[in-house]
Design a protein around this motif. Structure first.
Motif, mmCIF file in Angstrom:
data_model
loop_
_atom_site.group_PDB
_atom_site.id
_atom_site.type_symbol
_atom_site.label_atom_id
_atom_site.label_comp_id
_atom_site.label_asym_id
_atom_site.label_seq_id
_atom_site.Cartn_x
_atom_site.Cartn_y
_atom_site.Cartn_z
ATOM 1 N N LEU A 1 75.644 40.499 110.116
ATOM 2 C CA LEU A 1 76.093 41.490 109.371
ATOM 3 C C LEU A 1 77.577 41.119 108.120
ATOM 4 C CD1 LEU A 1 75.362 44.441 111.032
ATOM 5 C CD2 LEU A 1 73.923 43.581 108.468
ATOM 6 N N ALA A 2 78.485 40.657 109.323
ATOM 7 C CA ALA A 2 79.623 40.091 108.649
ATOM 8 C C ALA A 2 79.759 38.509 107.899
ATOM 9 C CB ALA A 2 80.740 40.498 109.561
ATOM 10 N N ARG A 3 78.554 38.090 108.573
ATOM 11 C CA ARG A 3 79.366 36.108 107.176
ATOM 12 C C ARG A 3 78.040 36.117 107.564
ATOM 13 N NH1 ARG A 3 83.757 37.473 106.754
ATOM 14 N NH2 ARG A 3 85.789 36.512 108.322
ATOM 15 N N HIS A 4 76.627 36.342 107.926
ATOM 16 C CA HIS A 4 75.259 36.117 107.358
ATOM 17 C C HIS A 4 75.244 34.306 108.351
ATOM 18 C CE1 HIS A 4 74.711 38.755 104.231
ATOM 19 N NE2 HIS A 4 75.888 38.614 103.444
ATOM 20 N N ARG A 5 75.870 34.242 109.496
ATOM 21 C CA ARG A 5 75.204 34.028 110.354
ATOM 22 C C ARG A 5 75.051 33.721 111.404
ATOM 23 N NH1 ARG A 5 81.020 30.642 111.025
ATOM 24 N NH2 ARG A 5 79.009 29.386 112.088
ATOM 25 N N ASP B 1 75.630 29.059 116.968
ATOM 26 C CA ASP B 1 74.191 28.407 117.604
ATOM 27 C C ASP B 1 74.932 29.292 119.305
ATOM 28 O OD1 ASP B 1 73.270 27.378 115.430
ATOM 29 O OD2 ASP B 1 74.150 25.240 115.836
ATOM 30 N N VAL B 2 75.763 29.235 119.047
ATOM 31 C CA VAL B 2 76.630 29.463 120.338
ATOM 32 C C VAL B 2 75.579 30.551 120.965
ATOM 33 C CG1 VAL B 2 78.279 30.549 120.039
ATOM 34 C CG2 VAL B 2 78.818 29.302 122.304
ATOM 35 N N LEU B 3 75.629 31.389 120.128
ATOM 36 C CA LEU B 3 75.214 32.672 120.535
ATOM 37 C C LEU B 3 73.878 33.053 120.993
ATOM 38 C CD1 LEU B 3 77.034 35.442 117.721
ATOM 39 C CD2 LEU B 3 77.396 34.548 120.405
ATOM 40 N N ALA B 4 72.745 32.344 119.600
ATOM 41 C CA ALA B 4 71.593 31.820 120.083
ATOM 42 C C ALA B 4 70.891 31.574 121.730
ATOM 43 C CB ALA B 4 71.056 31.132 119.123
ATOM 44 N N GLU C 1 84.363 28.907 110.850
ATOM 45 C CA GLU C 1 85.795 29.099 109.785
ATOM 46 C C GLU C 1 86.949 29.443 110.051
ATOM 47 O OE1 GLU C 1 83.600 33.955 108.976
ATOM 48 O OE2 GLU C 1 82.141 31.625 108.242
ATOM 49 N N ASP C 2 87.876 29.769 109.307
ATOM 50 C CA ASP C 2 89.190 30.138 109.713
ATOM 51 C C ASP C 2 89.341 31.119 109.297
ATOM 52 O OD1 ASP C 2 89.763 26.965 110.862
ATOM 53 O OD2 ASP C 2 90.491 26.406 108.863
ATOM 54 N N THR C 3 89.129 31.481 108.243
ATOM 55 C CA THR C 3 88.765 33.007 108.382
ATOM 56 C C THR C 3 89.036 34.581 109.313
ATOM 57 O OG1 THR C 3 88.297 32.321 105.390
ATOM 58 C CG2 THR C 3 88.169 35.025 106.800
ATOM 59 N N PRO C 4 89.549 35.064 109.881
ATOM 60 C CA PRO C 4 89.518 36.060 110.967
ATOM 61 C C PRO C 4 88.696 37.042 110.343
ATOM 62 C CG PRO C 4 91.525 35.416 110.019
ATOM 63 C CD PRO C 4 91.149 34.826 108.990
ATOM 64 N N LEU C 5 87.794 37.498 111.377
ATOM 65 C CA LEU C 5 87.144 38.159 111.652
ATOM 66 C C LEU C 5 87.165 39.554 111.718
ATOM 67 C CD1 LEU C 5 83.299 38.724 111.455
ATOM 68 C CD2 LEU C 5 83.936 39.171 113.651
ATOM 69 N N PRO C 6 86.982 40.275 110.263
ATOM 70 C CA PRO C 6 87.583 41.775 109.958
ATOM 71 C C PRO C 6 87.609 42.813 111.799
ATOM 72 C CG PRO C 6 86.907 40.872 108.142
ATOM 73 C CD PRO C 6 86.294 40.257 108.420
ATOM 74 N N ARG C 7 88.155 43.336 112.132
ATOM 75 C CA ARG C 7 87.737 43.928 113.542
ATOM 76 C C ARG C 7 87.227 45.436 113.206
ATOM 77 N NH1 ARG C 7 90.955 42.789 117.865
ATOM 78 N NH2 ARG C 7 91.167 40.531 118.849
ATOM 79 N N GLU D 1 82.940 41.871 120.420
ATOM 80 C CA GLU D 1 83.880 41.826 119.379
ATOM 81 C C GLU D 1 84.814 40.340 119.104
ATOM 82 O OE1 GLU D 1 84.972 42.899 115.273
ATOM 83 O OE2 GLU D 1 83.904 43.875 116.442
ATOM 84 N N ARG D 2 85.389 40.300 120.307
ATOM 85 C CA ARG D 2 85.926 38.626 120.718
ATOM 86 C C ARG D 2 85.331 37.677 120.354
ATOM 87 N NH1 ARG D 2 89.433 42.289 122.970
ATOM 88 N NH2 ARG D 2 91.262 42.702 122.823
ATOM 89 N N LEU D 3 84.088 37.961 121.166
ATOM 90 C CA LEU D 3 82.813 37.148 121.503
ATOM 91 C C LEU D 3 82.711 36.310 120.079
ATOM 92 C CD1 LEU D 3 81.240 35.214 122.743
ATOM 93 C CD2 LEU D 3 79.528 36.686 123.121
ATOM 94 N N ALA D 4 82.094 37.510 119.409
ATOM 95 C CA ALA D 4 81.438 37.838 117.987
ATOM 96 C C ALA D 4 82.690 36.059 116.745
ATOM 97 C CB ALA D 4 81.128 38.802 117.205
ATOM 98 N N ALA D 5 83.725 36.945 117.103
ATOM 99 C CA ALA D 5 85.134 36.464 115.735
ATOM 100 C C ALA D 5 84.898 34.453 116.611
ATOM 101 C CB ALA D 5 86.356 37.045 116.200
ATOM 102 N N TRP D 6 85.380 34.400 117.957
ATOM 103 C CA TRP D 6 85.586 32.610 118.516
ATOM 104 C C TRP D 6 83.604 32.359 118.213
ATOM 105 C CZ3 TRP D 6 82.231 30.649 121.658
ATOM 106 C CH2 TRP D 6 82.820 29.613 122.545
ATOM 107 N N SER D 7 82.612 33.020 118.171
ATOM 108 C CA SER D 7 81.541 32.632 117.570
ATOM 109 C C SER D 7 81.326 31.499 116.706
ATOM 110 C CB SER D 7 80.325 32.788 118.033
ATOM 111 O OG SER D 7 80.252 33.734 117.167
ATOM 112 N N LEU D 8 82.211 32.221 115.276
ATOM 113 C CA LEU D 8 82.160 32.033 114.339
ATOM 114 C C LEU D 8 82.876 30.159 114.453
ATOM 115 C CD1 LEU D 8 82.390 35.466 112.468
ATOM 116 C CD2 LEU D 8 80.309 33.516 112.478
ATOM 117 N N THR D 9 83.627 30.697 115.196
ATOM 118 C CA THR D 9 84.796 29.207 115.016
ATOM 119 C C THR D 9 84.352 27.862 115.731
ATOM 120 O OG1 THR D 9 86.361 29.759 116.960
ATOM 121 C CG2 THR D 9 86.645 30.945 114.519
ATOM 122 N N VAL D 10 83.027 27.835 115.859
ATOM 123 C CA VAL D 10 82.782 27.053 117.154
ATOM 124 C C VAL D 10 81.573 26.114 115.701
ATOM 125 C CG1 VAL D 10 80.793 26.345 118.652
ATOM 126 C CG2 VAL D 10 83.044 28.430 119.246
#
Length: 222
Positions: free
Chosen positions: A86-90, A93-96, A36-42, A22-31
């Motif tokens: 599912l959360a951000r339609h993204r 790259d770091v995950l792939a 993006e700066d919008t926090p990922l809903p937990r 869950e933390r990795l998903a939130a971090w990956s969206l900021t890279v």
């Protein structure tokens, strides 16, 4: 230990790891350039449950084989990718890339244990072919396939290509078709509301989860 005992243990460990995913998903969206700066809903509970069930499921599907650690890594990566898509339609790259690197390293170890250098080579060829095919679909197709899914395709082709040539074909087509069917349903709803079908495909279809589920089909079918 039996397969079911290992599956239960893998499920418990996977669920524990889910909090980190869950933390990795939130971090990956900021890279990256589109961070993006919008926090990922937990949704930690859901992520933990998905991680646990995925690890247990692939254990039962594959059995106690040398490639099992690679499929555990795939399962955990798939959960994280699905979470962001599912959360951000993204699909960051770091995950792939992480799924590709982890899969390559663990399959290399499996190929040594099984003396299967030919399977390891086939896996990388399948990964390259999957990338090219999905890139062409993303650039010239009309199914709304985003670049995130294109970058995810090599990791899926790699894991499946290790088994056989038909496996990545079946797995990737199954995932694509699952996403396409859902996409058609959404387009139909949008058109009924006098919306634009192209925009609906581009913005509303998270292909990542469908590709990951489709990749498991050849394993489930043996």
């Amino acid at each position: 230990m039996t397969v079911w005992q290992v599956a239960v243990l893998a499920g418990i460990v996977g669920a524990v790891i889910g909090g980190g995913l869950e933390r990795l998903a939130a971090w990956s969206l900021t890279v990256g350039d589109q961070g993006e700066d919008t926090p990922l809903p937990r949704r930690t509970g859901w992520t933990c449950a998905a991680a646990g069930l995925s690890c247990a499921g692939v254990t039962v599907a594959t059995g106690l084989v040398p490639t099992l650690p690679a499929w555990w890594a795939f399962a955990l990566g798939a959960v994280t990718v699905s979470r962001t898509d599912l959360a951000r339609h993204r699909i960051p790259d770091v995950l792939a890339l992480g799924m590709l690197v982890a899969g390559g390293a663990l399959l290399f170890v499996a190929s040594i244990q099984q003396d299967a250098s030919d399977a390891f080579l086939r896996a990388w060829i399948a990964a390259a072919i999957a990338f090219v095919v999905f890139l062409l679909l993303g650039l010239f197709g009309r199914a709304g396939l985003g670049m995130g899914a294109v970058k995810l395709a090599p990791a899926l082709g790699l894991d499946l290509g290790y088994y056989s040539w038909p496996a990545p074909v079946l797995g990737l087509i199954a995932g694509f078709m699952l996403g396409a069917v859902v996409g058609l349903v959404i387009v139909g709803v949008v058109l009924m509301r006098r919306g634009r079908a192209r925009d609906a495909l581009r913005k509303s279809i998270p292909f990542g989860p469908f590709l990951c589920v489709g990749a498991l089909l050849p394993i489930v079918l043996g």
